[in-house]
Write an enzyme that holds these catalytic residues in place. Structure first.
Site, PDB file in Angstrom:
ATOM      1  N   SER A   1       0.738  -1.226   0.015  1.00 22.48           N
ATOM      2  CA  SER A   1      -0.114  -0.008  -0.135  1.00 22.48           C
ATOM      3  C   SER A   1       0.916   1.347  -0.124  1.00 22.48           C
ATOM      4  O   SER A   1       1.915   1.263   0.383  1.00 22.48           O
ATOM      5  CB  SER A   1      -1.018   0.074   1.241  1.00 22.48           C
ATOM      6  OG  SER A   1      -1.834   1.184   1.639  1.00 22.48           O
TER       7      SER A   1
ATOM      8  N   TYR B   1      -1.916  -0.724  10.170  1.00 18.75           N
ATOM      9  CA  TYR B   1      -2.071  -1.230   8.806  1.00 18.75           C
ATOM     10  C   TYR B   1      -0.908  -0.800   8.015  1.00 18.75           C
ATOM     11  O   TYR B   1      -0.376  -1.439   7.258  1.00 18.75           O
ATOM     12  CB  TYR B   1      -3.479  -0.404   8.310  1.00 18.75           C
ATOM     13  CG  TYR B   1      -3.674  -0.734   6.974  1.00 18.75           C
ATOM     14  CD1 TYR B   1      -4.240  -1.993   6.466  1.00 18.75           C
ATOM     15  CD2 TYR B   1      -3.399   0.400   5.831  1.00 18.75           C
ATOM     16  CE1 TYR B   1      -4.486  -2.142   5.007  1.00 18.75           C
ATOM     17  CE2 TYR B   1      -3.522   0.050   4.721  1.00 18.75           C
ATOM     18  CZ  TYR B   1      -4.154  -1.069   4.136  1.00 18.75           C
ATOM     19  OH  TYR B   1      -4.191  -1.401   2.883  1.00 18.75           O
TER      20      TYR B   1
END
Length: 326
Positions: free
Chosen positions: A192, A205
């Site tokens: 990401s 995350y």
């Protein structure tokens, strides 16, 4: 006077070398970007050369679904792994009818931990797996929160780590040995943009995704001499359920478009933003929003205020998603 001239000449030489270095670096970066995102649209790597089957985790929605459909379109049979049996059967039926490829479905919840992998290994036995897409991932319902304010932290933190880290390592462990035996294979790991710099308020995350990045790049270095390509894909915002299906715009791409462009980069780059739009956003953010600024008290306060302002919108979109699923 001679000493001054000598010093001036040295500074001119040093400045010239510095300018040449940055010019060459910029030119090399432009060439790599041209190859990865433009040339790759014309000359694509034939993914069928890696093997007959592709395995895609988190394959019933978003980027995972888009990868599964795109790989089938490019001529591979597909093993779909996700937690919803009904959705798995629906996607399998679509692939078989639309592309005429074989499918297999494996129902598994990657947030449960290591207990699921023996059953997955058993169901993959005997398949010539050429491509593995480690796509499955989760965050804490889109909320920007401090670490101790994560909803239901005892379970949520463990689930995020199981889903984002354990799945990548264990699925690679299961499939990589057979790729090494055949001397060819492709593993695509979904990281990401939040891993490009430390990102407070989505701490767990962001940290799990930098693990994916480092794991992928190290694995590629270890096994590329044995015919294995390990590609790390680091997208920015894609319109999926995880982003509450934010409308596509010049900065946000659809999952189908992203998967198509990202697969084009195979063979051109082992570490990619996936598409040109996201690559340009990555460069811009690296310049205007570096790590020291993201981690500063000023920026953290602004992000906390933003989190409060968008909280009603997030809750509304969460409710909309639940209604769609029902």
């Amino acid at each position: 006077m001679a000493e001054t001239d000598g010093c001036y000449g040295f500074l001119c030489f040093l400045g010239g070398c510095t300018a040449l270095y940055f010019l060459l670096s910029w030119s090399w970066g432009c060439w790599k970007g041209f190859k990865s995102y433009l040339l790759s649209k014309i000359w694509q790597t034939d993914v069928r050369k890696f093997g007959q089957w592709a395995v895609v985790t988190g394959a019933t929605a978003g980027i995972g679904l888009a990868y599964a459909l795109e790989l089938a379109r490019r001529g591979l049979d597909v093993v779909l792994i996700s937690r919803s049996g009904e959705k798995l059967r629906s996607v399998a039926k679509k692939i078989e009818s639309q592309y005429g490829r074989q499918t297999r479905v494996i129902q598994a919840d990657f947030s449960e931990g290591d207990s699921i992998y023996p059953a997955i290994a058993q169901q993959l036995k005997g398949l010539e797996i050429g491509v593995l897409v480690n796509n499955v991932g989760m965050t804490y319902a889109g909320k920007l929160v401090h670490f101790l304010d994560v909803p239901d932290p005892e379970q949520t933190i463990t689930k995020v780590i199981n889903c984002n880290i354990l799945s990548v390592t264990q699925m690679s462990r299961l499939i990589l040995p057979h790729m090494v035996e055949r001397g060819k294979g492709l593993i695509i790991n979904m990281s990401s943009e939040t891993a490009s710099q430390p990102q407070p308020l989505i701490t767990v995350y962001s940290a799990t995704k930098i693990f994916v990045t480092y794991f992928s790049r190290c694995l590629h270095a270890e096994y590329r001499s044995r015919g294995i390509t390990v590609q790390c894909v680091s997208p920015f915002v894609v319109s999926t359920n995880m982003t509450y299906n934010i409308p596509v715009n010049p900065l946000v791409v659809s999952a189908a478009s992203f998967a198509r462009d990202a697969l084009n980069t195979v063979g051109y780059s082992s570490f990619t933003s996936g598409c040109l739009t996201h690559a340009l956003q990555h460069i811009a953010l690296s310049i205007i929003f570096p790590a020291w600024l993201r981690l500063s008290p000023f920026c953290l306060r602004r992000m906390e205020k933003l989190a409060q302002n968008i909280k009603p919108l997030i809750e509304e979109r969460v409710a909309q998603n639940y209604r769609k699923e029902d």
